[in-house]
Design a protein around this motif. Structure first.
Motif, PDB file in Angstrom:
ATOM      1  N   GLY A  15      31.929  29.145  45.888  1.00  0.00           N
ATOM      2  CA  GLY A  15      33.179  28.718  46.525  1.00  0.00           C
ATOM      3  C   GLY A  15      33.220  27.219  46.759  1.00  0.00           C
ATOM      4  O   GLY A  15      34.263  26.583  46.599  1.00  0.00           O
ATOM      5  N   THR A  16      32.088  26.645  47.122  1.00  0.00           N
ATOM      6  CA  THR A  16      32.014  25.204  47.354  1.00  0.00           C
ATOM      7  C   THR A  16      32.281  24.422  46.075  1.00  0.00           C
ATOM      8  O   THR A  16      32.921  23.374  46.099  1.00  0.00           O
ATOM      9  CB  THR A  16      30.615  24.837  47.906  1.00  0.00           C
ATOM     10  OG1 THR A  16      30.422  25.509  49.133  1.00  0.00           O
ATOM     11  CG2 THR A  16      30.475  23.353  48.117  1.00  0.00           C
ATOM     12  N   LEU A  49      27.174  32.899  46.651  1.00  0.00           N
ATOM     13  CA  LEU A  49      28.623  33.038  46.815  1.00  0.00           C
ATOM     14  C   LEU A  49      29.217  31.831  47.524  1.00  0.00           C
ATOM     15  O   LEU A  49      30.297  31.351  47.160  1.00  0.00           O
ATOM     16  CB  LEU A  49      28.946  34.328  47.567  1.00  0.00           C
ATOM     17  CG  LEU A  49      28.654  35.622  46.817  1.00  0.00           C
ATOM     18  CD1 LEU A  49      28.836  36.831  47.734  1.00  0.00           C
ATOM     19  CD2 LEU A  49      29.526  35.736  45.578  1.00  0.00           C
ATOM     20  N   TRP A  50      28.497  31.317  48.525  1.00  0.00           N
ATOM     21  CA  TRP A  50      28.970  30.130  49.229  1.00  0.00           C
ATOM     22  C   TRP A  50      28.990  28.927  48.283  1.00  0.00           C
ATOM     23  O   TRP A  50      29.954  28.162  48.246  1.00  0.00           O
ATOM     24  CB  TRP A  50      28.090  29.852  50.434  1.00  0.00           C
ATOM     25  CG  TRP A  50      28.586  28.741  51.332  1.00  0.00           C
ATOM     26  CD1 TRP A  50      29.616  27.876  51.090  1.00  0.00           C
ATOM     27  CD2 TRP A  50      28.081  28.373  52.588  1.00  0.00           C
ATOM     28  NE1 TRP A  50      29.758  26.999  52.133  1.00  0.00           N
ATOM     29  CE2 TRP A  50      28.828  27.289  53.076  1.00  0.00           C
ATOM     30  CE3 TRP A  50      27.043  28.857  53.376  1.00  0.00           C
ATOM     31  CZ2 TRP A  50      28.581  26.677  54.295  1.00  0.00           C
ATOM     32  CZ3 TRP A  50      26.815  28.238  54.602  1.00  0.00           C
ATOM     33  CH2 TRP A  50      27.575  27.174  55.046  1.00  0.00           C
ATOM     34  N   GLY A  90      34.249  25.185  43.815  1.00  0.00           N
ATOM     35  CA  GLY A  90      35.627  25.363  43.367  1.00  0.00           C
ATOM     36  C   GLY A  90      35.906  26.685  42.697  1.00  0.00           C
ATOM     37  O   GLY A  90      36.982  26.897  42.149  1.00  0.00           O
ATOM     38  N   GLY A  91      34.956  27.594  42.713  1.00  0.00           N
ATOM     39  CA  GLY A  91      35.144  28.895  42.098  1.00  0.00           C
ATOM     40  C   GLY A  91      35.995  29.805  42.965  1.00  0.00           C
ATOM     41  O   GLY A  91      36.077  29.640  44.178  1.00  0.00           O
ATOM     42  N   SER A  92      36.640  30.754  42.329  1.00  0.00           N
ATOM     43  CA  SER A  92      37.436  31.731  43.068  1.00  0.00           C
ATOM     44  C   SER A  92      37.314  33.091  42.384  1.00  0.00           C
ATOM     45  O   SER A  92      36.960  33.192  41.209  1.00  0.00           O
ATOM     46  CB  SER A  92      38.904  31.307  43.129  1.00  0.00           C
ATOM     47  OG  SER A  92      39.495  31.385  41.852  1.00  0.00           O
ATOM     48  N   PHE A  93      37.617  34.130  43.134  1.00  0.00           N
ATOM     49  CA  PHE A  93      37.564  35.488  42.602  1.00  0.00           C
ATOM     50  C   PHE A  93      38.570  35.661  41.473  1.00  0.00           C
ATOM     51  O   PHE A  93      38.305  36.353  40.492  1.00  0.00           O
ATOM     52  CB  PHE A  93      37.822  36.484  43.737  1.00  0.00           C
ATOM     53  CG  PHE A  93      37.684  37.912  43.315  1.00  0.00           C
ATOM     54  CD1 PHE A  93      36.448  38.439  42.978  1.00  0.00           C
ATOM     55  CD2 PHE A  93      38.792  38.745  43.250  1.00  0.00           C
ATOM     56  CE1 PHE A  93      36.316  39.756  42.593  1.00  0.00           C
ATOM     57  CE2 PHE A  93      38.665  40.062  42.852  1.00  0.00           C
ATOM     58  CZ  PHE A  93      37.420  40.566  42.526  1.00  0.00           C
ATOM     59  N   HIS A  94      39.709  35.011  41.583  1.00  0.00           N
ATOM     60  CA  HIS A  94      40.741  35.077  40.547  1.00  0.00           C
ATOM     61  C   HIS A  94      40.207  34.511  39.219  1.00  0.00           C
ATOM     62  O   HIS A  94      40.453  35.088  38.159  1.00  0.00           O
ATOM     63  CB  HIS A  94      41.983  34.307  41.003  1.00  0.00           C
ATOM     64  CG  HIS A  94      43.072  34.261  39.987  1.00  0.00           C
ATOM     65  ND1 HIS A  94      43.803  35.381  39.639  1.00  0.00           N
ATOM     66  CD2 HIS A  94      43.553  33.248  39.224  1.00  0.00           C
ATOM     67  CE1 HIS A  94      44.690  35.055  38.715  1.00  0.00           C
ATOM     68  NE2 HIS A  94      44.548  33.755  38.449  1.00  0.00           N
ATOM     69  N   ASN A  95      39.473  33.397  39.284  1.00  0.00           N
ATOM     70  CA  ASN A  95      38.889  32.816  38.065  1.00  0.00           C
ATOM     71  C   ASN A  95      37.831  33.726  37.447  1.00  0.00           C
ATOM     72  O   ASN A  95      37.716  33.797  36.225  1.00  0.00           O
ATOM     73  CB  ASN A  95      38.285  31.447  38.370  1.00  0.00           C
ATOM     74  CG  ASN A  95      39.328  30.405  38.671  1.00  0.00           C
ATOM     75  OD1 ASN A  95      40.505  30.567  38.366  1.00  0.00           O
ATOM     76  ND2 ASN A  95      38.895  29.331  39.293  1.00  0.00           N
ATOM     77  N   LYS A 100      39.687  36.389  35.557  1.00  0.00           N
ATOM     78  CA  LYS A 100      40.230  35.832  34.309  1.00  0.00           C
ATOM     79  C   LYS A 100      39.129  35.685  33.262  1.00  0.00           C
ATOM     80  O   LYS A 100      39.332  35.970  32.088  1.00  0.00           O
ATOM     81  CB  LYS A 100      40.896  34.489  34.569  1.00  0.00           C
ATOM     82  CG  LYS A 100      42.287  34.616  35.134  1.00  0.00           C
ATOM     83  CD  LYS A 100      42.927  33.282  35.492  1.00  0.00           C
ATOM     84  CE  LYS A 100      42.868  32.264  34.416  1.00  0.00           C
ATOM     85  NZ  LYS A 100      43.559  31.015  34.791  1.00  0.00           N
TER      86      LYS A 100
END
Length: 152
Positions: free
Chosen positions: A136-137, A132-133, A139-144, A147
């Motif tokens: 995020g590092t 998960l880290w 550039g991933g996000s929960f919103h993506n 989608k």
């Protein structure tokens, strides 16, 4: 960076053909695959010879645990590569410390291997958290993710 400069001089347009994130991913994945190959070969050699593990009172979970640990180490090396490259690029000591500390923690947990359940659970939890880290590092996000799952 020096390798990146060398690749840039060899390319036709003067730019490096690889991004930093791609280099981090490929480096981590290659370290993980090599680690996994050595782990699997060691397990296969132990299973084929005399005195096979698990026959005389040893844990019956040896092979499944070894397979899960190998999977976790391949993934961890990939995630560590992404986090490590980002931490070096942005000069973040916390990321570097997490990678080194996580590596030492996982290596230390394998000393518990006669009690496979004691080492496997924390390593898999660490793999999930590190993944998960790294997500995020990179550039991933929960919103993506939402989608992507909704095919938009």
């Amino acid at each position: 960076r020096k390798a990146d400069e060398g690749l840039a001089t060899l390319s036709e347009d003067g730019r490096s053909p690889l991004s930093l994130r791609l280099t981090a991913y490929v480096s981590g994945l290659s370290f993980g695959i090599i680690s996994g190959v050595f782990s699997v070969v060691d397990i296969l050699v132990g299973s084929a010879g005399p005195g096979t593990v698990g026959i005389r009172g040893d844990s019956p979970y040896y092979f499944i645990t070894s397979a899960l640990l190998t999977m976790a180490l391949v993934l961890l090396h990939t995630f560590w590569g992404v986090i490590f490259f980002d931490a070096c690029e942005r000069r973040r000591a916390g990321g570097l410390g997490m990678v080194v500390g996580g590596h030492l923690l996982v290596s230390g947990l394998t000393f518990l291997n006669p009690w496979y359940e004691a080492s496997l659970g924390p390593i898999l939890i660490l793999t999930l958290c590190t993944g998960l880290w790294a997500f995020g590092t990179a550039g991933g996000s929960f919103h993506n993710v939402l989608k992507c799952l909704s095919c938009k």
